[in-house]
Design a protein around this motif. Structure first.
Motif, short mmCIF file in Angstrom:
data_model
loop_
_atom_site.label_atom_id
_atom_site.label_comp_id
_atom_site.label_asym_id
_atom_site.label_seq_id
_atom_site.Cartn_x
_atom_site.Cartn_y
_atom_site.Cartn_z
N ASP A 325 -5.84 -6.34 -2.85
CA ASP A 325 -5.53 -8.22 -3.31
C ASP A 325 -6.43 -8.51 -3.55
OD1 ASP A 325 -2.57 -7.71 -1.51
OD2 ASP A 325 -3.89 -8.00 -0.05
N GLN A 326 -6.49 -8.95 -5.05
CA GLN A 326 -7.18 -9.42 -5.50
C GLN A 326 -6.67 -10.96 -6.20
OE1 GLN A 326 -9.43 -6.52 -8.27
NE2 GLN A 326 -8.58 -4.81 -6.74
N PHE A 327 -7.74 -12.09 -6.26
CA PHE A 327 -7.12 -13.25 -7.30
C PHE A 327 -5.75 -13.57 -7.08
CE2 PHE A 327 -10.35 -11.92 -10.09
CZ PHE A 327 -11.28 -13.02 -9.25
N GLY A 328 -4.67 -13.19 -5.38
CA GLY A 328 -4.54 -13.52 -5.03
C GLY A 328 -3.06 -12.47 -5.55
N ILE A 329 -2.92 -11.39 -5.98
CA ILE A 329 -2.36 -10.12 -6.73
C ILE A 329 -2.11 -9.40 -5.69
CG2 ILE A 329 -1.78 -8.88 -8.27
CD1 ILE A 329 -1.01 -12.03 -9.43
N LYS A 330 -0.91 -8.94 -5.40
CA LYS A 330 -1.12 -7.63 -4.58
C LYS A 330 -0.48 -7.28 -5.03
CE LYS A 330 0.74 -7.89 -0.39
NZ LYS A 330 -0.83 -6.93 0.20
N ILE A 331 -1.21 -5.19 -6.05
CA ILE A 331 -1.39 -4.86 -6.54
C ILE A 331 -0.56 -3.01 -5.65
CG2 ILE A 331 -1.76 -2.93 -8.20
CD1 ILE A 331 -3.62 -5.26 -9.13
N GLN A 332 0.73 -2.79 -5.23
CA GLN A 332 1.04 -1.24 -4.16
C GLN A 332 0.85 -0.40 -5.07
OE1 GLN A 332 3.57 -4.69 -2.76
NE2 GLN A 332 3.75 -3.40 -1.28
N VAL A 333 0.40 0.89 -4.90
CA VAL A 333 1.22 2.31 -5.08
C VAL A 333 1.45 3.18 -4.48
CG1 VAL A 333 -0.36 3.68 -6.70
CG2 VAL A 333 -1.06 1.57 -6.87
N TYR A 359 5.47 5.90 -13.54
CA TYR A 359 4.29 6.42 -13.99
C TYR A 359 5.23 8.36 -13.81
CZ TYR A 359 0.31 3.70 -13.22
OH TYR A 359 0.04 2.44 -12.96
N GLN A 360 5.13 9.20 -15.04
CA GLN A 360 5.80 10.30 -14.86
C GLN A 360 5.48 11.08 -16.02
OE1 GLN A 360 10.61 9.76 -15.29
NE2 GLN A 360 10.04 8.18 -16.15
N ARG A 361 5.48 12.56 -16.02
CA ARG A 361 4.43 13.75 -15.94
C ARG A 361 5.59 14.33 -16.44
NH1 ARG A 361 -1.55 15.78 -15.58
NH2 ARG A 361 -0.86 15.82 -13.00
N ASN A 362 6.03 14.88 -17.75
CA ASN A 362 6.89 15.63 -18.73
C ASN A 362 8.08 15.95 -17.96
OD1 ASN A 362 5.10 17.58 -19.50
ND2 ASN A 362 4.48 18.91 -17.30
N GLY A 363 9.19 14.30 -17.72
CA GLY A 363 10.24 13.63 -17.14
C GLY A 363 9.63 13.56 -15.50
N GLU A 364 8.61 14.19 -14.30
CA GLU A 364 9.27 13.76 -13.29
C GLU A 364 8.26 12.73 -12.82
OE1 GLU A 364 10.47 16.11 -11.66
OE2 GLU A 364 11.67 17.04 -12.77
N PRO A 365 8.50 12.28 -12.01
CA PRO A 365 8.25 11.27 -11.02
C PRO A 365 6.73 11.09 -10.42
CG PRO A 365 10.69 10.53 -10.90
CD PRO A 365 9.77 12.36 -11.37
N GLU A 366 5.70 10.84 -10.90
CA GLU A 366 4.70 11.13 -10.06
C GLU A 366 4.21 9.33 -9.12
OE1 GLU A 366 2.21 13.79 -12.52
OE2 GLU A 366 1.48 11.76 -13.02
N ALA A 367 4.12 8.57 -9.73
CA ALA A 367 4.12 7.05 -9.16
C ALA A 367 4.52 5.48 -8.93
CB ALA A 367 3.07 7.07 -9.41
N VAL A 368 4.98 5.27 -8.19
CA VAL A 368 5.24 3.70 -8.83
C VAL A 368 4.02 2.53 -7.81
CG1 VAL A 368 7.59 1.80 -7.81
CG2 VAL A 368 7.44 4.34 -8.04
N LEU A 369 4.19 1.66 -9.14
CA LEU A 369 3.59 0.67 -8.84
C LEU A 369 3.82 -0.40 -9.38
CD1 LEU A 369 -0.74 0.22 -10.13
CD2 LEU A 369 1.37 -1.39 -11.03
N GLY A 370 3.32 -1.35 -7.98
CA GLY A 370 4.04 -2.56 -8.52
C GLY A 370 2.99 -4.15 -7.73
N TRP A 371 3.10 -4.92 -8.96
CA TRP A 371 2.25 -6.07 -9.00
C TRP A 371 3.06 -7.24 -8.70
CZ3 TRP A 371 -2.43 -5.70 -12.27
CH2 TRP A 371 -3.35 -6.69 -12.55
N ASN A 372 2.79 -8.28 -7.58
CA ASN A 372 3.09 -9.27 -6.96
C ASN A 372 4.76 -9.04 -6.99
OD1 ASN A 372 0.87 -11.13 -6.45
ND2 ASN A 372 1.49 -11.85 -8.00
N MET A 373 5.21 -7.69 -6.56
CA MET A 373 6.35 -7.16 -6.54
C MET A 373 6.98 -6.25 -5.08
SD MET A 373 8.59 -7.28 -9.59
CE MET A 373 10.48 -7.97 -9.37
N PRO A 374 6.23 -6.61 -3.89
CA PRO A 374 6.15 -5.82 -2.91
C PRO A 374 7.23 -5.31 -2.64
CG PRO A 374 5.32 -8.51 -2.19
CD PRO A 374 6.17 -7.67 -3.34
#
Length: 397
Positions: A325-333, A359-374
Motif C-alpha cells: 500500500d503506497q499513497f492510497g494505492i493497493k498493489i497485489q501480485v 504477465y506471460q512468457r511463451n504464452g504461459e501465465p506467470e503472474a497477475v497484478l492488480g492496481w486498486n482492484m482487489p
C-alpha cells in the motif's frame, strides 16, 4: 505418525504464532513453547512502515493477539532471549541467557535481518526498519528533521518513502533499478509506481547505487553514490534487502543456503521444520527451491507445517502472493512477474488508475497484478492454475 509429545517454536513472529495457532486449531493439546528474541509479544510487520511509522497506530495495535487472546493458546512464551545454538540430533536449543530447551518437534521461525551499509551501526541518523523498536526509533527521529534519504527501491524502501512524504518530509528515493520495484513488478508497472511517487513529491534517483554514508562527528550528513555525488540527508533509511537469520544455526548440521533448506514439506531434518522468511523449501509445482518474504506466506506456510507436524505429510505448493500500500494505492501480485514477460490488461485501464494485468512468457501465465482492484485481482488469480492457458489481446510495450 503420532503427534509429538511437545513442540518448540523458535521465533515469536507472525509465522511462529501462526504455527502455534494452527496446532491448537487442529486439536493439538501438547505443550508448546515459543521462544522470541525481541521483548514484544508477536506483532504484525506490514504496519511498521505505514501506520506505526506515521503515528496513526500506537505499538499495541500491531500486536497479533491481545494478551487475553494470546493466553487462550495455552503456550509458554519466553521473550527477549534469542536462540544461539541448535543441536539437531538432540533437538535442543540453547539461548543467550543459557536456557536449554528441547522438544520432539522444533519449528524455526527466526525471520530475516536487514542488510546494512559500512559504518551504519555507529552513525546517528542511519536507520533500518525491521522490528517494532526500529519503527518507533525512526518515528521519533523523523519528528525533528526535514531531509530523508531512502536507500533501496524495493517494497520496503518505496513504502517508507511514501509514508515519510505523507508526513511532510523532503524525501529522496535512491536505488539501482531502472524503476522502483522493477524486480517485483516489471518495468511497465514499475514506471507507473515511479510516476506515482514523483507526482507526490518524492525525488527519484533511479539507477543509482549507494556506496557509503557520510557523517560529521558520527552524525549522518548524507549518502554517497558510487558516482561520488553526495545526497544531503538528516536521516537515512537503509532498506535494500534482508538476509535470513541463520547465523545461530552454523554448526547445527542443517543445510543453510539463503535460508534453511527444506524438502517439499518444509522439513529441514527429522523433527525440525522451518517456516516464514527463513525457510527455503522445494516447491514441487515450480520444480525449484523458493524462499518468500511476505506476510501471507508466513501464515499459509505455518498452517502447512502445523499439519505436517501432526502427520499430514503434505507438500507446500502456494501461488506466491504479496501486496503493498503506497499513497492510497493497493498493489497485489499473484505469481512471480518476470522482467521480460509480456504484459496485457485484463480489467480496467492504466490511464484510469485502476487495472489488472497479466504477465506471460511463451504464452504461459506467470503472474497477475492488480492496481486498486482487489476483488477483480482475486478473480483473475485463477488464470495461474496448473496448465491453464488464456487468450489475451496484444501485449503492452
Amino acid at each position: 505418525m503420532s503427534s509429538p509429545a511437545d513442540v518448540l517454536v523458535v521465533g515469536a513472529s507472525a509465522a511462529g504464532l501462526s504455527t502455534l495457532a494452527s496446532l491448537r486449531r487442529r486439536g493439538y493439546t501438547g505443550p508448546v513453547t515459543v521462544l522470541g528474541a525481541e521483548r514484544h509479544p508477536p506483532y504484525d510487520r506490514p504496519p511498521l512502515s505505514k501506520q506505526i511509522l506515521s503515528g496513526a497506530w500506537e505499538p499495541a495495535r500491531s500486536h497479533l493477539r491481545p494478551g487475553e487472546a494470546l493466553s487462550t493458546l495455552d503456550a509458554t512464551f519466553l521473550l527477549d532471549d534469542p536462540a544461539v545454538t541448535l543441536d539437531t540430533a538432540e533437538r535442543r536449543v540453547v539461548t543467550a541467557s543459557g536456557r536449554s530447551l528441547s522438544a520432539e518437534a522444533i519449528v524455526l521461525a527466526t525471520g530475516a535481518q536487514p542488510r546494512t551499509l559500512p559504518g551504519q551501526a555507529t552513525t546517528s541518523g542511519a536507520h533500518v526498519l525491521r522490528t517494532l523498536d526500529d519503527a518507533l526509533a525512526l518515528r521519533a527521529e523523523l519528528a525533528g528533521v526535514r531531509q530523508v534519504a531512502i536507500v533501496g527501491d524495493g517494497v520496503l524502501g518505496t513504502e517508507v518513502a511514501a509514508t515519510a512524504r505523507e508526513m511532510g518530509h523532503e524525501v529522496t528515493l535512491v536505488g539501482p533499478q531502472t524503476t522502483p520495484m522493477a524486480a517485483q513488478l516489471g518495468p511497465l508497472v514499475g514506471r507507473l509506481l515511479g510516476e506515482l511517487h514523483t507526482g507526490r513529491g518524492v525525488r527519484m534517483r533511479s539507477g543509482a547505487a549507494v556506496s557509503a554514508l557520510t557523517s560529521e562527528s558520527a552524525r549522518l550528513t548524507g549518502v554517497r553514490l558510487e558516482s561520488g555525488e553526495v545526497l544531503p540527508a538528516d536521516v537515512a533509511v537503509v532498506a535494500f534487502g534482508a538476509a535470513p537469520a541463520t547465523g545461530w544455526l552454523a554448526g547445527s548440521g542443517l543445510v543453510l543456503d539463503d535460508g534453511v533448506v527444506c524438502d517439499a514439506r518444509c522439513r529441514a531434518a527429522d523433527g525440525i521444520y522451518a517456516v516464514g522468511d527463513v525457510c527455503r523449501w522445494y516447491h514441487e509445482t515450480l520444480a525449484a527451491t523458493v524462499r518468500l518474504e511476505n506476510r501471507t506466506n508466513a501464515g499459509e506456510q505455518a498452517d502447512l507445517v502445523a499439519a505436517n507436524i501432526l502427520g499430514a505429510e503434505a507438500a507446500y505448493t502456494p501461488v506466491p502472493y504479496f501486496w503493498t500500500d503506497q499513497f492510497g494505492i493497493k498493489i497485489q501480485v499473484y505469481g512471480t512477474p518476470a522482467p521480460d514477460a509480456d504484459v496485457t490488461v485484463l480489467d480496467g485501464d492504466l490511464a484510469g488508475g485502476r487495472f489488472v494485468v497479466l504477465y506471460q512468457r511463451n504464452g504461459e501465465p506467470e503472474a497477475v497484478l492488480g492496481w486498486n482492484m482487489p476483488k477483480q485481482t482475486r478473480l483473475h488469480r485463477q488464470l495461474l492454475g496448473p496448465g491453464h492457458s488464456v487468450h489475451t489481446p496484444a501485449a503492452l510495450t
